[in-house]
Design a protein around this motif. Structure first.
Motif, PDB file in Angstrom:
ATOM      1  N   ALA A  40       3.383  -5.688  -3.452  1.00 30.20           N
ATOM      2  CA  ALA A  40       3.201  -4.242  -3.360  1.00 30.20           C
ATOM      3  C   ALA A  40       2.772  -3.720  -4.725  1.00 30.20           C
ATOM      4  O   ALA A  40       3.287  -4.141  -5.752  1.00 30.20           O
ATOM      5  CB  ALA A  40       4.505  -3.576  -2.923  1.00 30.20           C
ATOM      6  N   ASN A  41       1.809  -2.812  -4.723  1.00 27.53           N
ATOM      7  CA  ASN A  41       1.299  -2.229  -5.957  1.00 27.53           C
ATOM      8  C   ASN A  41       1.366  -0.706  -5.816  1.00 27.53           C
ATOM      9  O   ASN A  41       0.739  -0.145  -4.907  1.00 27.53           O
ATOM     10  CB  ASN A  41      -0.140  -2.705  -6.183  1.00 27.53           C
ATOM     11  N   SER A  42       2.123  -0.067  -6.687  1.00 23.37           N
ATOM     12  CA  SER A  42       2.353   1.372  -6.540  1.00 23.37           C
ATOM     13  C   SER A  42       1.082   2.195  -6.706  1.00 23.37           C
ATOM     14  O   SER A  42       0.892   3.191  -6.004  1.00 23.37           O
ATOM     15  CB  SER A  42       3.442   1.852  -7.500  1.00 23.37           C
ATOM     16  N   ALA A  43       0.185   1.791  -7.599  1.00 24.71           N
ATOM     17  CA  ALA A  43      -1.063   2.544  -7.776  1.00 24.71           C
ATOM     18  C   ALA A  43      -1.929   2.438  -6.523  1.00 24.71           C
ATOM     19  O   ALA A  43      -2.504   3.437  -6.062  1.00 24.71           O
ATOM     20  CB  ALA A  43      -1.832   2.048  -9.001  1.00 24.71           C
ATOM     21  N   LEU A  44      -2.012   1.240  -5.939  1.00 23.91           N
ATOM     22  CA  LEU A  44      -2.769   1.070  -4.705  1.00 23.91           C
ATOM     23  C   LEU A  44      -2.088   1.785  -3.537  1.00 23.91           C
ATOM     24  O   LEU A  44      -2.760   2.337  -2.661  1.00 23.91           O
ATOM     25  CB  LEU A  44      -2.969  -0.411  -4.380  1.00 23.91           C
ATOM     26  N   SER A  45      -0.764   1.794  -3.529  1.00 29.16           N
ATOM     27  CA  SER A  45      -0.033   2.524  -2.489  1.00 29.16           C
ATOM     28  C   SER A  45      -0.319   4.019  -2.573  1.00 29.16           C
ATOM     29  O   SER A  45      -0.556   4.670  -1.552  1.00 29.16           O
ATOM     30  CB  SER A  45       1.471   2.273  -2.592  1.00 29.16           C
ATOM     31  N   ASP A  46      -0.309   4.566  -3.783  1.00 26.53           N
ATOM     32  CA  ASP A  46      -0.636   5.990  -3.964  1.00 26.53           C
ATOM     33  C   ASP A  46      -2.046   6.283  -3.465  1.00 26.53           C
ATOM     34  O   ASP A  46      -2.280   7.286  -2.779  1.00 26.53           O
ATOM     35  CB  ASP A  46      -0.518   6.403  -5.436  1.00 26.53           C
ATOM     36  N   LEU A  47      -2.990   5.406  -3.812  1.00 23.04           N
ATOM     37  CA  LEU A  47      -4.374   5.569  -3.383  1.00 23.04           C
ATOM     38  C   LEU A  47      -4.465   5.557  -1.856  1.00 23.04           C
ATOM     39  O   LEU A  47      -5.107   6.420  -1.252  1.00 23.04           O
ATOM     40  CB  LEU A  47      -5.236   4.450  -3.978  1.00 23.04           C
ATOM     41  N   ALA A  48      -3.795   4.592  -1.222  1.00 22.82           N
ATOM     42  CA  ALA A  48      -3.824   4.461   0.237  1.00 22.82           C
ATOM     43  C   ALA A  48      -3.136   5.649   0.914  1.00 22.82           C
ATOM     44  O   ALA A  48      -3.637   6.175   1.917  1.00 22.82           O
ATOM     45  CB  ALA A  48      -3.160   3.145   0.652  1.00 22.82           C
ATOM     46  N   THR A  60      -2.627  -8.151  -4.585  1.00 24.49           N
ATOM     47  CA  THR A  60      -1.818  -6.939  -4.491  1.00 24.49           C
ATOM     48  C   THR A  60      -2.254  -6.124  -3.284  1.00 24.49           C
ATOM     49  O   THR A  60      -3.366  -6.281  -2.777  1.00 24.49           O
ATOM     50  CB  THR A  60      -1.945  -6.078  -5.765  1.00 24.49           C
ATOM     51  N   LEU A  61      -1.362  -5.239  -2.833  1.00 22.79           N
ATOM     52  CA  LEU A  61      -1.654  -4.413  -1.674  1.00 22.79           C
ATOM     53  C   LEU A  61      -0.931  -3.085  -1.786  1.00 22.79           C
ATOM     54  O   LEU A  61       0.225  -3.030  -2.188  1.00 22.79           O
ATOM     55  CB  LEU A  61      -1.201  -5.126  -0.386  1.00 22.79           C
ATOM     56  N   GLY A  62      -1.642  -2.046  -1.406  1.00 23.05           N
ATOM     57  CA  GLY A  62      -1.038  -0.734  -1.231  1.00 23.05           C
ATOM     58  C   GLY A  62      -1.264  -0.308   0.198  1.00 23.05           C
ATOM     59  O   GLY A  62      -2.370  -0.456   0.726  1.00 23.05           O
ATOM     60  N   VAL A  63      -0.226   0.185   0.846  1.00 23.85           N
ATOM     61  CA  VAL A  63      -0.324   0.635   2.235  1.00 23.85           C
ATOM     62  C   VAL A  63       0.043   2.111   2.275  1.00 23.85           C
ATOM     63  O   VAL A  63       1.040   2.527   1.683  1.00 23.85           O
ATOM     64  CB  VAL A  63       0.627  -0.158   3.155  1.00 23.85           C
TER      65      VAL A  63
END
Length: 177
Positions: A78-86, A157-160
């Motif tokens: 999990a990546n918080s920056a990618l999660s925010d983007l998603a 990494t993944l952001g959902v």
């Protein structure tokens, strides 16, 4: 909202050590006499509330990693920056009534990532209307392009992001290297 109970641990005390009663010529390691018993910090008994969106996003991450394991890929983190983007993109699709990788202003996933200061975006999956994590993962795994992103072993990494609302839910996965 679903809730998860926080686990609590009762503090434990260490019994004081008694000194050796008879001297010995063989050195023995004994606990230092100055060692004090310590108490574990008390943990909150209050339940932790988790939003439906956060719970669904965590379930998608878990399901992605299960699919990746089946083909020998390492798990994505999990990546918080990618999660925010998603999350922002799912909310934007809902708010502005569109469903496309390119938003009404013409910004692509890579444009949005760059604007957010994110480098290394590898791919994006979006979906709309699936009621839960299992349903959206089934839809993505039945689509060659989406499945290719999920099973791309180069992604680390993944952001959902998910937005629940009338006409949705809207789902976004942003993968990174």
């Amino acid at each position: 909202s679903p809730s998860v109970s926080a686990s609590s641990a009762a503090p434990t005390k260490t019994a004081p050590q008694k000194p050796e009663s008879t001297p010995s010529k063989t050195p023995k390691t004994t606990p230092s006499k100055s060692r004090a018993a310590t108490k574990a910090p008390a943990k909150s008994e209050a339940p932790v509330t988790v939003s439906a969106e956060t719970q669904a996003a965590a379930e998608v991450l878990k399901l992605v990693n299960e699919e990746r394991a089946k083909v020998g890929c390492s798990a994505v983190s999990a990546n918080s920056a990618l999660s925010d983007l998603a999350e922002k993109f799912s909310a934007d699709m809902a708010a502005r009534g569109f469903f496309d990788h390119t938003d009404p202003d013409g910004a692509t996933p890579w444009d949005r990532a760059a604007k957010a200061g994110i480098s290394g975006l590898g791919g994006e999956n979006i979906a709309r209307g699936q009621a839960d994590a299992a349903a959206v993962m089934e839809a993505w795994m039945n689509s060659p392009g989406h499945k290719a992103n999920i099973l791309n072993c180069d992604f680390k990494t993944l952001g959902v992001g998910v937005h629940f609302g009338s006409g949705g839910p809207w789902w976004t996965q942003d993968f990174g290297y």
